[in-house]
Design a protein around this motif. Structure first.
Motif, PDB file in Angstrom:
ATOM      1  N   ASP A   1      -9.701   6.579  99.387  1.00 14.79           N
ATOM      2  CA  ASP A   1      -9.184   5.196 100.023  1.00 14.79           C
ATOM      3  C   ASP A   1      -7.927   5.539 100.882  1.00 14.79           C
ATOM      4  O   ASP A   1      -7.711   4.897 101.742  1.00 14.79           O
ATOM      5  CB  ASP A   1      -8.886   4.101  99.199  1.00 14.79           C
ATOM      6  CG  ASP A   1      -9.786   3.680  98.243  1.00 14.79           C
ATOM      7  OD1 ASP A   1     -11.270   3.736  98.614  1.00 14.79           O
ATOM      8  OD2 ASP A   1      -9.842   2.966  97.353  1.00 14.79           O
ATOM      9  N   LEU A   2      -7.276   6.668 100.418  1.00 14.59           N
ATOM     10  CA  LEU A   2      -5.995   6.775 100.983  1.00 14.59           C
ATOM     11  C   LEU A   2      -5.882   8.250 101.868  1.00 14.59           C
ATOM     12  O   LEU A   2      -5.003   8.540 102.569  1.00 14.59           O
ATOM     13  CB  LEU A   2      -4.780   6.890 100.221  1.00 14.59           C
ATOM     14  CG  LEU A   2      -4.644   5.664  99.301  1.00 14.59           C
ATOM     15  CD1 LEU A   2      -3.282   5.876  98.363  1.00 14.59           C
ATOM     16  CD2 LEU A   2      -4.332   4.492 100.235  1.00 14.59           C
TER      17      LEU A   2
ATOM     18  N   ALA B   1      -4.614   0.355  94.381  1.00 13.95           N
ATOM     19  CA  ALA B   1      -3.708   0.883  95.551  1.00 13.95           C
ATOM     20  C   ALA B   1      -3.961  -0.164  96.695  1.00 13.95           C
ATOM     21  O   ALA B   1      -3.123   0.232  97.558  1.00 13.95           O
ATOM     22  CB  ALA B   1      -4.805   2.004  95.753  1.00 13.95           C
ATOM     23  N   LEU B   2      -4.799  -0.983  96.864  1.00 11.29           N
ATOM     24  CA  LEU B   2      -4.839  -2.109  97.725  1.00 11.29           C
ATOM     25  C   LEU B   2      -3.607  -3.261  97.522  1.00 11.29           C
ATOM     26  O   LEU B   2      -3.592  -3.977  98.611  1.00 11.29           O
ATOM     27  CB  LEU B   2      -6.169  -2.695  98.011  1.00 11.29           C
ATOM     28  CG  LEU B   2      -7.159  -1.907  98.204  1.00 11.29           C
ATOM     29  CD1 LEU B   2      -8.545  -2.392  98.665  1.00 11.29           C
ATOM     30  CD2 LEU B   2      -6.928  -1.239 100.006  1.00 11.29           C
TER      31      LEU B   2
ATOM     32  N   ALA C   1       0.405  -0.447  97.422  1.00 12.00           N
ATOM     33  CA  ALA C   1       0.101   0.239  98.982  1.00 12.00           C
ATOM     34  C   ALA C   1       1.382   0.617  99.818  1.00 12.00           C
ATOM     35  O   ALA C   1       1.240   1.807 100.089  1.00 12.00           O
ATOM     36  CB  ALA C   1      -0.601  -0.746  99.750  1.00 12.00           C
TER      37      ALA C   1
ATOM     38  N   ALA D   1       2.048   4.440 100.634  1.00 10.32           N
ATOM     39  CA  ALA D   1       2.035   4.835 101.864  1.00 10.32           C
ATOM     40  C   ALA D   1       2.610   6.426 102.547  1.00 10.32           C
ATOM     41  O   ALA D   1       1.770   6.860 103.304  1.00 10.32           O
ATOM     42  CB  ALA D   1       2.842   3.949 102.825  1.00 10.32           C
TER      43      ALA D   1
END
Length: 330
Positions: A29-30, A306-307, A312, A316
């Motif tokens: 996701d990141l 994480a969203l 988030a 970052a």
């Protein structure tokens, strides 16, 4: 550049699956490659995952092994030696605890005399339990050729002395020297289940005796962001399972460790099992037949966390860090 610490807590075989799900979610996701963490603290199951990362195994490969999918070339050799999907440990037998318990060691008595208020009864009890019957020497022997003789930079492996319960952090400044394979096995040696692991004449067992996470080992490391994967606690400390009390205690101890890290200026993000993940984990930490369910549940739960806006924002900086896999490919 943001300095990142990664804490991988205790939790047995299902704990390893939880770690793999969390790390895979962060990579998927990141785009963050957990191998790039500046410092990794591993306890018990987390020591295996941490050593794998430092040996170049991607988080995605750890997740693949949990669901019996083939790993990449980067992780294949190590994972085959570790045999994450095939190693089956015997169930814990309560009758084993009916054997004679140990007497307190002179070192333990001296430690109690010096600082009686600082020694928890649970730690004392762990040092007195009958020795475990499952030997980890075969696992250490299998991993030894792949771990090598050089201690990886930025890796901390937490264990505890079997005679006093005092924490020992292999890889930290001033800690005793140890081969990486034996340090990992010592960190995994659950009292009363696994036999203690001897290193230079001292018996060590599971670092989870001191703390399931040992996140406070990162104090003084000048880190900007610390990510904690804590299989043995629960979100908000609340669980409906039979091990709810243990999970609440693990959560409370982790909270104190997180406060110390935040007091030092670090941003801390904690991933703990939700109720759905705890259901997938069950009560047997050594159950190898649950790894696929636990990994998937942890992957989706960590991705959803994480969203969330606050999480988030904290995470970052990970997107701005170099990705090891991309760097190797280029």
């Amino acid at each position: 550049m943001t300095r990142v610490g990664l804490v991988l807590g205790a939790g047995g075989v299902v704990g390893q699956a939880f770690h793999s799900g969390v790390l895979a979610a962060l990579e998927h996701d990141l785009g963050w490659d957990a191998r790039t963490a500046d410092v990794i603290v591993g306890t018990s199951a987390g020591s295996v995952t941490g050593a794998a990362l430092r040996m170049g195994v991607p988080g995605m490969d750890l997740a693949a092994a949990s669901v019996d999918l083939p790993p990449s070339e980067e992780g294949r050799t190590f994972l085959e030696a570790l045999d994450m999907g095939g190693t089956v440990f015997p169930p814990f037998e309560l009758r084993r605890l009916l054997r004679p318990w140990r007497l307190p060691s002179p070192r333990l008595m001296a430690r109690v005399a010096r600082r009686p208020w600082a020694l928890r009864p649970s730690v004392v009890a762990m040092t007195l339990m009958p020795p475990g019957w499952v030997d980890l020497s075969a696992q250490a022997l299998a991993l030894s050729p792949f771990l090598g003789d050089t201690w990886p930079d930025g890796l901390r492996i937490c264990s505890a002395r079997a005679d006093t319960g005092a924490r020992n952090v292999f890889g930290a400044a001033g800690a005793p020297a140890a081969p990486l394979d034996r340090a990992v096995m010592a960190s995994c040696a659950i009292p009363g289940y696994f036999r203690p692991v001897e290193i230079d004449g001292v018996d060590y067992f599971d670092g989870g005796v001191h703390s399931p996470t040992n996140a406070d080992c990162l104090r003084g490391e000048d880190l900007d962001l610390v990510i904690v994967s804590s299989p043995m606690s629960a979100v908000h400390g609340r669980a409906l399972s039979h091990d709810a009390g243990i999970r609440w205690l693990a959560h409370r101890r982790l909270e104190r460790e997180v406060q110390r890290l935040r007091a030092g200026g670090a941003t801390v993000v904690v991933f703990e099992p939700s109720r759905l993940v705890i259901t997938a984990m069950g009560l047997d930490a050594m159950a190898s037949d649950r790894s696929d369910r636990v990994m998937r549940a942890a992957f989706f739960a960590a991705g959803a966390q994480a969203l969330r806006p606050a999480c988030a924002t904290a995470l970052a900086p990970l997107a701005r860090r170099p990705n090891r896999r991309t760097a190797v490919a280029s």
